[in-house]
Design a protein around this motif. Structure first.
Motif, PDB file in Angstrom:
ATOM      1  N   GLU A 139      -9.581   9.273   9.628  1.00 37.84           N
ATOM      2  CA  GLU A 139      -8.281   9.712  10.135  1.00 37.84           C
ATOM      3  C   GLU A 139      -7.297   9.892   8.990  1.00 37.84           C
ATOM      4  O   GLU A 139      -6.424  10.760   9.019  1.00 37.84           O
ATOM      5  CB  GLU A 139      -7.771   8.680  11.136  1.00 37.84           C
ATOM      6  N   ALA A 140      -7.427   9.042   7.974  1.00 34.30           N
ATOM      7  CA  ALA A 140      -6.641   9.159   6.749  1.00 34.30           C
ATOM      8  C   ALA A 140      -7.591   9.436   5.598  1.00 34.30           C
ATOM      9  O   ALA A 140      -8.758   9.026   5.619  1.00 34.30           O
ATOM     10  CB  ALA A 140      -5.849   7.883   6.488  1.00 34.30           C
ATOM     11  N   ALA A 141      -7.094  10.140   4.588  1.00 37.78           N
ATOM     12  CA  ALA A 141      -7.955  10.524   3.470  1.00 37.78           C
ATOM     13  C   ALA A 141      -8.052   9.444   2.406  1.00 37.78           C
ATOM     14  O   ALA A 141      -9.101   9.282   1.771  1.00 37.78           O
ATOM     15  CB  ALA A 141      -7.433  11.807   2.841  1.00 37.78           C
ATOM     16  N   LEU A 142      -6.976   8.695   2.215  1.00 39.21           N
ATOM     17  CA  LEU A 142      -6.980   7.710   1.136  1.00 39.21           C
ATOM     18  C   LEU A 142      -5.959   6.631   1.400  1.00 39.21           C
ATOM     19  O   LEU A 142      -5.072   6.757   2.252  1.00 39.21           O
ATOM     20  CB  LEU A 142      -6.715   8.383  -0.217  1.00 39.21           C
ATOM     21  N   SER A 143      -6.068   5.565   0.632  1.00 39.91           N
ATOM     22  CA  SER A 143      -5.108   4.476   0.726  1.00 39.91           C
ATOM     23  C   SER A 143      -5.318   3.524  -0.447  1.00 39.91           C
ATOM     24  O   SER A 143      -6.385   3.508  -1.078  1.00 39.91           O
ATOM     25  CB  SER A 143      -5.274   3.706   2.041  1.00 39.91           C
ATOM     26  N   PHE A 144      -4.306   2.734  -0.725  1.00 36.35           N
ATOM     27  CA  PHE A 144      -4.450   1.597  -1.620  1.00 36.35           C
ATOM     28  C   PHE A 144      -4.754   0.387  -0.747  1.00 36.35           C
ATOM     29  O   PHE A 144      -3.996   0.069   0.169  1.00 36.35           O
ATOM     30  CB  PHE A 144      -3.161   1.348  -2.414  1.00 36.35           C
ATOM     31  N   VAL A 145      -5.863  -0.291  -1.019  1.00 36.88           N
ATOM     32  CA  VAL A 145      -6.307  -1.421  -0.202  1.00 36.88           C
ATOM     33  C   VAL A 145      -6.628  -2.587  -1.125  1.00 36.88           C
ATOM     34  O   VAL A 145      -7.177  -2.391  -2.215  1.00 36.88           O
ATOM     35  CB  VAL A 145      -7.554  -1.060   0.634  1.00 36.88           C
ATOM     36  N   ASP A 146      -6.293  -3.801  -0.673  1.00 40.65           N
ATOM     37  CA  ASP A 146      -6.556  -4.963  -1.515  1.00 40.65           C
ATOM     38  C   ASP A 146      -8.054  -5.091  -1.790  1.00 40.65           C
ATOM     39  O   ASP A 146      -8.901  -4.740  -0.965  1.00 40.65           O
ATOM     40  CB  ASP A 146      -6.003  -6.243  -0.884  1.00 40.65           C
ATOM     41  N   SER A 188       0.818  -1.206   0.000  1.00 38.88           N
ATOM     42  CA  SER A 188       0.000   0.000   0.000  1.00 38.88           C
ATOM     43  C   SER A 188       0.857   1.263   0.000  1.00 38.88           C
ATOM     44  O   SER A 188       0.495   2.273  -0.615  1.00 38.88           O
ATOM     45  CB  SER A 188      -0.937  -0.001   1.213  1.00 38.88           C
ATOM     46  N   HIS A 189       2.003   1.209   0.677  1.00 45.74           N
ATOM     47  CA  HIS A 189       2.929   2.338   0.688  1.00 45.74           C
ATOM     48  C   HIS A 189       3.605   2.500  -0.673  1.00 45.74           C
ATOM     49  O   HIS A 189       3.630   3.592  -1.257  1.00 45.74           O
ATOM     50  CB  HIS A 189       3.986   2.125   1.779  1.00 45.74           C
ATOM     51  N   MET A 190       4.130   1.397  -1.203  1.00 40.15           N
ATOM     52  CA  MET A 190       4.869   1.470  -2.463  1.00 40.15           C
ATOM     53  C   MET A 190       3.960   1.866  -3.623  1.00 40.15           C
ATOM     54  O   MET A 190       4.373   2.588  -4.534  1.00 40.15           O
ATOM     55  CB  MET A 190       5.540   0.127  -2.744  1.00 40.15           C
ATOM     56  N   ALA A 191       2.704   1.384  -3.582  1.00 41.40           N
ATOM     57  CA  ALA A 191       1.760   1.749  -4.641  1.00 41.40           C
ATOM     58  C   ALA A 191       1.502   3.254  -4.648  1.00 41.40           C
ATOM     59  O   ALA A 191       1.442   3.882  -5.713  1.00 41.40           O
ATOM     60  CB  ALA A 191       0.452   0.995  -4.451  1.00 41.40           C
ATOM     61  N   THR A 192       1.366   3.837  -3.459  1.00 42.84           N
ATOM     62  CA  THR A 192       1.103   5.272  -3.376  1.00 42.84           C
ATOM     63  C   THR A 192       2.330   6.073  -3.797  1.00 42.84           C
ATOM     64  O   THR A 192       2.211   7.111  -4.459  1.00 42.84           O
ATOM     65  CB  THR A 192       0.672   5.672  -1.957  1.00 42.84           C
ATOM     66  N   GLU A 193       3.509   5.597  -3.427  1.00 43.05           N
ATOM     67  CA  GLU A 193       4.738   6.285  -3.857  1.00 43.05           C
ATOM     68  C   GLU A 193       4.859   6.266  -5.374  1.00 43.05           C
ATOM     69  O   GLU A 193       5.244   7.280  -5.991  1.00 43.05           O
ATOM     70  CB  GLU A 193       5.963   5.621  -3.217  1.00 43.05           C
ATOM     71  N   LEU A 194       4.543   5.139  -5.993  1.00 44.35           N
ATOM     72  CA  LEU A 194       4.588   5.055  -7.455  1.00 44.35           C
ATOM     73  C   LEU A 194       3.573   6.006  -8.074  1.00 44.35           C
ATOM     74  O   LEU A 194       3.871   6.722  -9.038  1.00 44.35           O
ATOM     75  CB  LEU A 194       4.311   3.621  -7.898  1.00 44.35           C
ATOM     76  N   PHE A 195       2.378   6.024  -7.503  1.00 38.16           N
ATOM     77  CA  PHE A 195       1.323   6.907  -8.004  1.00 38.16           C
ATOM     78  C   PHE A 195       1.750   8.373  -7.896  1.00 38.16           C
ATOM     79  O   PHE A 195       1.597   9.155  -8.845  1.00 38.16           O
ATOM     80  CB  PHE A 195       0.037   6.662  -7.218  1.00 38.16           C
ATOM     81  N   MET A 196       2.294   8.764  -6.744  1.00 35.88           N
ATOM     82  CA  MET A 196       2.727  10.159  -6.571  1.00 35.88           C
ATOM     83  C   MET A 196       3.848  10.497  -7.543  1.00 35.88           C
ATOM     84  O   MET A 196       3.899  11.604  -8.092  1.00 35.88           O
ATOM     85  CB  MET A 196       3.183  10.395  -5.128  1.00 35.88           C
TER      86      MET A 196
END
Length: 251
Positions: free
Chosen positions: A198-205, A164-172
């Motif tokens: 608490e968080a606005a968004l995320s990549f989730v399975d 989920s972290h790496m996907a968002t980094e790639l997207f950004m």
């Protein structure tokens, strides 16, 4: 000797060399466990519980799931690597098994030395989802807001180096935007942070988040796979939303 097994499908039933013949005949003689490095209800947990049920029926010995969460799956991997190499510990490994050695300076396990890979079960796409309080309906809307408010949008992840972290980094990186990362101790806490706002968004399975997206508790903006999902056919892929080549799947 059979090491602790990194498995995504079926279990290792043999071991090299003729001295193992007797051990093969006797195995399994007691209950086994599948170590899941993420929390209950996660995609890998659901797969592991399905596998445990089938193995219990097939082998005639109980196979139980044991969740060992935290540190972006690292705790579960370390626990499995330190387990006795007797063939009774199975690790339901996910993508982070390969990611951690290149994202952490020190990793206490060696994926090639400490585990015997057995089988690949599935590729699990991710959904880019946002809390419905945000007035966002598309990937384009998200990028526009992120550019207007650089670093102010908070995204959650299952931990540093998690998919989920790496996907968002790639997207950004591809969208040339900046958002703020808040890592949690596993996919469960990360998902709860998203549900609560608490968080606005995320990549989730997709297994975890699809029911919530259909119910309107979260809004899906894009799919990380190259094709749309049959369960959410109206949600476009991120690639077709303007970023060709974007693809992130959990294995």
């Amino acid at each position: 000797r059979v090491k602790s097994v990194a498995v995504l499908g079926t279990i290792l039933t043999g071991c090299p060399g003729s001295p193992c013949a007797l051990a093969q005949e006797q195995w399994p003689s007691r209950p086994m466990r599948i170590v899941v490095p993420s929390g209950s209800g996660s995609g890998s947990d659901i797969f592991a519980r399905t596998l445990a049920q089938r193995l219990t029926e097939r082998l005639g010995k109980q196979v139980v799931v044991e969740n060992r969460t935290g540190a972006g799956n690292m705790i579960g991997y370390e626990f499995a690597a330190r387990s006795p190499p007797d063939g009774y510990t199975i690790l339901s490994a996910v993508s982070t098994l390969a990611i951690h050695p290149v994202t952490y300076k020190k990793v206490s396990y060696d994926a090639m030395r400490d585990f015997d890979p057995v089988s690949h079960t599935a590729n699990l796409p991710n959904l880019l989802v946002v809390h419905p309080a945000l007035p966002l309906r598309s990937v384009k809307d998200l990028i526009a807001l992120a550019r207007a408010q650089p670093g102010q949008i908070v995204f959650s992840s299952a931990g540093v180096g998690a998919t989920s972290h790496m996907a968002t980094e790639l997207f950004m990186n591809m969208a040339k935007i900046r958002m703020s990362h808040v890592p949690y101790k596993g996919g469960g806490p990360s998902f709860q942070a998203l549900i609560s706002g608490e968080a606005a968004l995320s990549f989730v399975d997709a297994i975890t988040v699809a029911p919530h997206a259909r119910a309107g508790r979260l809004r899906a903006l894009g799919v990380s796979s190259v094709k749309r999902l049959a369960v959410l056919p109206k949600v476009p892929t991120i690639a077709e939303s303007g970023y060709p080549g974007f693809e992130v799947n959990n294995w």
